[in-house]
Design a protein around this motif. Structure first.
Motif, PDB file in Angstrom:
ATOM      1  N   LEU A  40       0.852  -1.190   0.000  1.00  0.00           N
ATOM      2  CA  LEU A  40       0.000   0.000   0.000  1.00  0.00           C
ATOM      3  C   LEU A  40       0.887   1.239   0.000  1.00  0.00           C
ATOM      4  O   LEU A  40       1.865   1.298   0.746  1.00  0.00           O
ATOM      5  CB  LEU A  40      -0.881   0.034   1.258  1.00  0.00           C
ATOM      6  CG  LEU A  40      -1.956  -1.046   1.382  1.00  0.00           C
ATOM      7  CD1 LEU A  40      -2.638  -0.941   2.747  1.00  0.00           C
ATOM      8  CD2 LEU A  40      -2.987  -0.915   0.277  1.00  0.00           C
ATOM      9  N   HIS A  41       0.550   2.211  -0.824  1.00  0.00           N
ATOM     10  CA  HIS A  41       1.329   3.440  -0.920  1.00  0.00           C
ATOM     11  C   HIS A  41       2.797   3.131  -1.214  1.00  0.00           C
ATOM     12  O   HIS A  41       3.696   3.835  -0.751  1.00  0.00           O
ATOM     13  CB  HIS A  41       1.208   4.262   0.378  1.00  0.00           C
ATOM     14  CG  HIS A  41      -0.215   4.487   0.799  1.00  0.00           C
ATOM     15  ND1 HIS A  41      -1.102   5.223   0.029  1.00  0.00           N
ATOM     16  CD2 HIS A  41      -0.931   4.047   1.862  1.00  0.00           C
ATOM     17  CE1 HIS A  41      -2.272   5.245   0.627  1.00  0.00           C
ATOM     18  NE2 HIS A  41      -2.207   4.527   1.731  1.00  0.00           N
ATOM     19  N   GLY A  42       3.011   2.040  -1.937  1.00  0.00           N
ATOM     20  CA  GLY A  42       4.380   1.670  -2.295  1.00  0.00           C
ATOM     21  C   GLY A  42       5.149   0.988  -1.177  1.00  0.00           C
ATOM     22  O   GLY A  42       6.329   0.695  -1.327  1.00  0.00           O
ATOM     23  N   ARG A  74      -0.453  10.468  11.669  1.00  0.00           N
ATOM     24  CA  ARG A  74      -0.310  11.734  10.952  1.00  0.00           C
ATOM     25  C   ARG A  74      -0.080  11.515   9.457  1.00  0.00           C
ATOM     26  O   ARG A  74      -0.642  12.219   8.628  1.00  0.00           O
ATOM     27  CB  ARG A  74       0.833  12.537  11.558  1.00  0.00           C
ATOM     28  CG  ARG A  74       0.614  12.763  13.062  1.00  0.00           C
ATOM     29  CD  ARG A  74       1.410  13.942  13.528  1.00  0.00           C
ATOM     30  NE  ARG A  74       0.703  15.165  13.229  1.00  0.00           N
ATOM     31  CZ  ARG A  74       1.278  16.341  13.042  1.00  0.00           C
ATOM     32  NH1 ARG A  74       2.582  16.449  13.100  1.00  0.00           N
ATOM     33  NH2 ARG A  74       0.561  17.405  12.785  1.00  0.00           N
ATOM     34  N   VAL A  75       0.766  10.555   9.120  1.00  0.00           N
ATOM     35  CA  VAL A  75       1.034  10.315   7.695  1.00  0.00           C
ATOM     36  C   VAL A  75      -0.240   9.830   7.007  1.00  0.00           C
ATOM     37  O   VAL A  75      -0.591  10.294   5.923  1.00  0.00           O
ATOM     38  CB  VAL A  75       2.173   9.287   7.508  1.00  0.00           C
ATOM     39  CG1 VAL A  75       2.397   9.023   6.022  1.00  0.00           C
ATOM     40  CG2 VAL A  75       3.462   9.770   8.168  1.00  0.00           C
ATOM     41  N   GLU A  78      -2.565  12.568   6.411  1.00  0.00           N
ATOM     42  CA  GLU A  78      -2.016  13.447   5.382  1.00  0.00           C
ATOM     43  C   GLU A  78      -2.212  12.829   3.990  1.00  0.00           C
ATOM     44  O   GLU A  78      -2.525  13.541   3.028  1.00  0.00           O
ATOM     45  CB  GLU A  78      -0.531  13.634   5.697  1.00  0.00           C
ATOM     46  CG  GLU A  78       0.099  14.833   5.118  1.00  0.00           C
ATOM     47  CD  GLU A  78      -0.576  16.142   5.464  1.00  0.00           C
ATOM     48  OE1 GLU A  78      -1.280  16.245   6.483  1.00  0.00           O
ATOM     49  OE2 GLU A  78      -0.401  17.070   4.659  1.00  0.00           O
ATOM     50  N   LEU A  79      -2.037  11.525   3.900  1.00  0.00           N
ATOM     51  CA  LEU A  79      -2.306  10.844   2.627  1.00  0.00           C
ATOM     52  C   LEU A  79      -3.777  11.030   2.255  1.00  0.00           C
ATOM     53  O   LEU A  79      -4.109  11.269   1.092  1.00  0.00           O
ATOM     54  CB  LEU A  79      -1.969   9.351   2.734  1.00  0.00           C
ATOM     55  CG  LEU A  79      -0.474   9.011   2.801  1.00  0.00           C
ATOM     56  CD1 LEU A  79      -0.275   7.536   3.171  1.00  0.00           C
ATOM     57  CD2 LEU A  79       0.227   9.316   1.484  1.00  0.00           C
ATOM     58  N   ALA A  81      -5.585  13.541   3.090  1.00  0.00           N
ATOM     59  CA  ALA A  81      -5.745  14.943   2.670  1.00  0.00           C
ATOM     60  C   ALA A  81      -5.355  15.127   1.204  1.00  0.00           C
ATOM     61  O   ALA A  81      -5.867  16.006   0.525  1.00  0.00           O
ATOM     62  CB  ALA A  81      -4.911  15.867   3.555  1.00  0.00           C
ATOM     63  N   TYR A  82      -4.439  14.283   0.718  1.00  0.00           N
ATOM     64  CA  TYR A  82      -4.085  14.304  -0.709  1.00  0.00           C
ATOM     65  C   TYR A  82      -5.132  13.559  -1.542  1.00  0.00           C
ATOM     66  O   TYR A  82      -5.030  13.528  -2.759  1.00  0.00           O
ATOM     67  CB  TYR A  82      -2.712  13.655  -0.935  1.00  0.00           C
ATOM     68  CG  TYR A  82      -1.549  14.604  -0.761  1.00  0.00           C
ATOM     69  CD1 TYR A  82      -1.358  15.658  -1.648  1.00  0.00           C
ATOM     70  CD2 TYR A  82      -0.644  14.450   0.286  1.00  0.00           C
ATOM     71  CE1 TYR A  82      -0.284  16.534  -1.490  1.00  0.00           C
ATOM     72  CE2 TYR A  82       0.425  15.320   0.452  1.00  0.00           C
ATOM     73  CZ  TYR A  82       0.592  16.355  -0.446  1.00  0.00           C
ATOM     74  OH  TYR A  82       1.642  17.226  -0.291  1.00  0.00           O
ATOM     75  N   VAL A  84      -5.477  10.352  -1.504  1.00  0.00           N
ATOM     76  CA  VAL A  84      -4.848   9.115  -1.959  1.00  0.00           C
ATOM     77  C   VAL A  84      -5.517   7.916  -1.290  1.00  0.00           C
ATOM     78  O   VAL A  84      -5.687   7.898  -0.074  1.00  0.00           O
ATOM     79  CB  VAL A  84      -3.335   9.146  -1.642  1.00  0.00           C
ATOM     80  CG1 VAL A  84      -2.704   7.790  -1.874  1.00  0.00           C
ATOM     81  CG2 VAL A  84      -2.650  10.214  -2.484  1.00  0.00           C
TER      82      VAL A  84
END
Lengths: 337, 337
Positions: A40-42, A74-75, A78-79, A81-82, A84
């Protein structure tokens, strides 16, 4: 003493903690399911290996049962928020560092077993007698077939479990890559050299099932010198943790402690187990399984804490050893000594 | 009005904020340096693009000048707990999400310009008249040659600046990949179509230098119809931000506002600039540069806030337009109309 344990994640890691308490002097190798792994997410994420590593290394959030204690998100936020996707997976900040290290090592060409050993130099530094072996270095992924209204489609197990909470009926299951997989370095040797093999109370379909489906592992269990003792994760007709009740129907096994034991099978009949442990509430299941040829005993299997777990593991092992001793007297097995 | 700005990170983004205030109706395209970009922990990090994006999108930590406001460093600390190097780079948790999205898009085959546009759909959503263009989609990295005691070696610019704080003398500089690079889509067209081109007060060696070194960009500036106005980042013989004074010697340029302007050169003499702005404290440099053929004016160049910056940009642009108008009267340039 060399102990080998087959296990999945949350329940499996509690079981291994109990075994560690039960046999503090033993060398314990845990063969861990990797068919829950996902990218996931690379990032390559190995939920069962990580849960095992964090639990045994003291980093687990023990209330939640998975992920790191004092975790933050947090990450992940933030993902989101993009915009993604996917946003349903619980990707914690501390946990993410593990995935970054793993992904980078895998990209550099290290096999998962070497990556796991490297990560464990941090987590199991003070426990040299405990090692985690991924079942395979090859990529294997359990996919679940559901009908989402517009037709049948196969989704990753994590999506079925984490996003859909195992609500849709599982119509079928595919273990992508399993036929081409080989056991990770050390796995077959550990089984051959073991003095004792324990099959943890993890999900028979998506945790223990994939381990046994890696070509070579089932045969290694069947030919192992050590007694093989299994523990039921189904108590009173329901899994203590997880969603085994949603998946057992896919492999045609009843949600019942006797049925799961007989699914693994008794060794003399070509199965895997010398002995099977069910919960004290499942005395009827113990009688059923025993009558069907699988020596089964009912004990209190609830893993309240490592001490309780250690107690039932010791009692299960003693039972398994007595079964083996009896059978040796009857000349049904070779004496390993 | 179409404005194109060449810029690096911290200073460059403050300059662009000022330009945004100065010309609120204009379309602004920023050609951003990517030679500071670095891959760490498997993540592709574009410090100048991110600083620009966060600053213009309101996410920057304005005291620090780089990175996100309310940033935390949990993943970074966790990577350090694994003993994973390098640990000197300021990899924040919020910032990391940007790198994850970027890395995954790059791995999927999207060029950096498309990735940047995608990230900006979040940050510049409400500013459609502002777009960020990486100087190139190709990988270009500035490496600095130092002598670490055991001999000369080339290190990534980020290591020179962030880890070593530009303390060792820079003996040489290599722009890895620059000769094979091409300008990113939109860059040459933006320069050709511009009504006004501004060279920001960013580092002439590692920020503006790489942009100008991408094959085609220097020629596009030289042939642009628009007036090209440059702003000095050297005030009173020292850079306001960063380490230009440590790197200018590598390209044989004095740490002096006149020297930097003459390094860019006057357009009629084959250089890039129609006009050059130096700080009001550098009146002598203004006279020197003007005498050497580069029309230069001294104004207050300290970027206290966007309003102050806007003021000196407008004054610089007015000066540049007057220089062009004069020259057109003299028949030295074609009338763009």
């Amino acid at each position: 003493m060399q102990i080998v344990i087959l296990a999945g994640g949350v329940g499996g890691s509690r079981f291994v903690s109990g075994a560690r308490s039960a046999y503090p002097e033993a060398d314990i190798s845990v063969i861990v399911n990797t068919a829950d792994d996902i990218t996931l997410h690379g990032l390559r994420i190995c939920p069962d290996l990580d849960t095992m590593m964090y639990t045994l290394g003291g980093g687990i959030d023990s209330e939640r049962g998975w992920g790191r204690t004092e975790e933050t998100w947090r990450v992940k936020d933030e993902l989101a928020a993009y915009g993604v996707e996917p946003s349903w997976f619980g990707l914690g900040d501390l946990d993410l560092a593990t995935h970054l290290v793993r992904t980078q090592m895998l990209d550099a060409g290290y096999p998962l077993s070497a990556v796991t050993a490297a990560l464990c130099t941090r987590w199991l530094r003070e426990q040299p007698q405990l090692r985690l072996l991924p079942m395979s270095d090859d990529r294997v992924e359990t996919h679940i077939v559901i009908d989402d209204g517009s037709g049948r489609r196969a989704i990753h197990f994590q999506e079925y479990w984490v996003r859909l909470h195992a609500v849709p009926d599982a119509l079928d299951m595919v273990r992508v890559g399993i036929d081409q997989a080989t056991a990770a370095p050390g796995v077959l040797r550990a089984l051959a050299d073991a003095d004792l093999i324990l099959v943890g109370p993890s999900n028979p379909v998506v945790s223990i099932g994939p381990i046994l489906a890696v070509p070579g592992i089932r045969a290694a269990l069947q030919s192992a010198q050590a007694p093989v003792v299994g523990f039921s994760g189904i108590l009173g007709g329901a899994p203590v943790l997880g969603m085994a009740h949603r998946l057992l129907p896919v492999i045609g096994v009843e949600v019942d402690a006797a049925a799961v034991g007989l699914h693994y099978g008794a060794r003399p009949a070509g199965g895997l187990l010398d002995a099977w442990l069910v919960d004290s509430g499942d005395a009827a299941a113990a009688r059923t399984a025993t009558a069907a040829g699988l020596p089964t005993r009912a004990v209190d299997l609830v893993m309240h804490d490592p001490a309780t777990t250690a107690r039932f593991i010791r009692s299960g092992v003693d039972f398994g050893l007595s079964v083996r001793a009896q059978r040796m007297q009857l000349g049904q097995v070779r004496d390993a000594s």
